[in-house]
Design an enzyme around this catalytic site. Structure first.
Site, PDB file in Angstrom:
ATOM      1  N   CYS A  39       6.296   1.418  -4.602  1.00  0.00           N
ATOM      2  CA  CYS A  39       4.889   1.247  -4.092  1.00  0.00           C
ATOM      3  C   CYS A  39       3.729   1.945  -5.058  1.00  0.00           C
ATOM      4  O   CYS A  39       3.851   2.457  -5.877  1.00  0.00           O
ATOM      5  CB  CYS A  39       4.668   1.701  -2.634  1.00  0.00           C
ATOM      6  SG  CYS A  39       4.562   3.598  -2.598  1.00  0.00           S
ATOM      7  N   THR A  41       2.037   4.386  -4.372  1.00  0.00           N
ATOM      8  CA  THR A  41       2.303   6.000  -4.498  1.00  0.00           C
ATOM      9  C   THR A  41       3.224   6.465  -5.471  1.00  0.00           C
ATOM     10  O   THR A  41       2.905   7.141  -6.446  1.00  0.00           O
ATOM     11  CB  THR A  41       2.968   6.497  -3.165  1.00  0.00           C
ATOM     12  OG1 THR A  41       1.816   6.147  -2.114  1.00  0.00           O
ATOM     13  CG2 THR A  41       3.145   7.939  -3.483  1.00  0.00           C
ATOM     14  N   HIS A  44       1.019   6.326  -8.669  1.00  0.00           N
ATOM     15  CA  HIS A  44       0.099   7.346  -8.845  1.00  0.00           C
ATOM     16  C   HIS A  44       1.028   8.350  -9.415  1.00  0.00           C
ATOM     17  O   HIS A  44       0.398   9.200 -10.117  1.00  0.00           O
ATOM     18  CB  HIS A  44      -0.366   7.658  -7.383  1.00  0.00           C
ATOM     19  CG  HIS A  44      -1.357   6.652  -6.980  1.00  0.00           C
ATOM     20  ND1 HIS A  44      -2.444   6.401  -7.544  1.00  0.00           N
ATOM     21  CD2 HIS A  44      -1.496   6.223  -5.655  1.00  0.00           C
ATOM     22  CE1 HIS A  44      -3.072   5.627  -7.019  1.00  0.00           C
ATOM     23  NE2 HIS A  44      -2.632   5.438  -5.615  1.00  0.00           N
ATOM     24  N   HIS A  64      10.153   6.026  -2.106  1.00  0.00           N
ATOM     25  CA  HIS A  64      10.162   6.471  -0.749  1.00  0.00           C
ATOM     26  C   HIS A  64      10.186   5.320   0.519  1.00  0.00           C
ATOM     27  O   HIS A  64      10.557   5.533   1.633  1.00  0.00           O
ATOM     28  CB  HIS A  64       9.132   7.504  -0.283  1.00  0.00           C
ATOM     29  CG  HIS A  64       7.883   6.927  -0.556  1.00  0.00           C
ATOM     30  ND1 HIS A  64       7.132   6.942  -1.611  1.00  0.00           N
ATOM     31  CD2 HIS A  64       7.068   6.056   0.634  1.00  0.00           C
ATOM     32  CE1 HIS A  64       5.880   6.338  -1.131  1.00  0.00           C
ATOM     33  NE2 HIS A  64       5.843   5.844  -0.081  1.00  0.00           N
ATOM     34  N   GLU A  65      10.398   4.093  -0.228  1.00  0.00           N
ATOM     35  CA  GLU A  65      10.311   2.795   1.032  1.00  0.00           C
ATOM     36  C   GLU A  65      11.582   2.392   0.692  1.00  0.00           C
ATOM     37  O   GLU A  65      11.920   1.419  -0.293  1.00  0.00           O
ATOM     38  CB  GLU A  65       9.083   1.907   0.423  1.00  0.00           C
ATOM     39  CG  GLU A  65       7.823   2.425   0.905  1.00  0.00           C
ATOM     40  CD  GLU A  65       6.655   1.556   0.572  1.00  0.00           C
ATOM     41  OE1 GLU A  65       6.855   0.340   0.078  1.00  0.00           O
ATOM     42  OE2 GLU A  65       5.432   1.491   0.665  1.00  0.00           O
TER      43      GLU A  65
END
Length: 89
Positions: A39, A41, A44, A64-65
């Site tokens: 994702c 994030t 980033h 984290h997904e």
């Protein structure tokens, strides 16, 4: 187990072998990941945009997904059980 980790900002992440996670506290849940997504994030973090705000310690596991199955639960966990399918965010 295999994990995608950021070792340096502005460089490609690497696939590393790391120790299997273990239950460390009563509310911990270990999930065997069946699928993972990338994702914004994660991007980033790769681009170093979280360095000042969140200060992630490198190397840092991204992703984290995820979706998978509950592998282990701490003694205080009541909402999932080993074998349940779950999604994570």
């Amino acid at each position: 187990m295999k994990a995608v980790r950021v070792h340096d900002y502005h460089t490609d992440p690497k696939i590393d072998d790391i120790p299997e996670p273990e239950i460390q506290g009563p509310l911990d849940v270990v999930v065997k990941v069946g699928g993972a997504g990338v994702c914004r994030t994660d991007l980033h973090i790769l681009e170093g945009q979280w360095a000042a705000a969140m200060n992630p310690r490198l190397p840092y596991v991204i992703g984290h997904e995820n979706a998978g199955w509950v592998h282990a639960v701490g003694e205080g966990v009541t909402n999932v059980a080993v074998g349940d399918t779950v999604i994570l965010h």
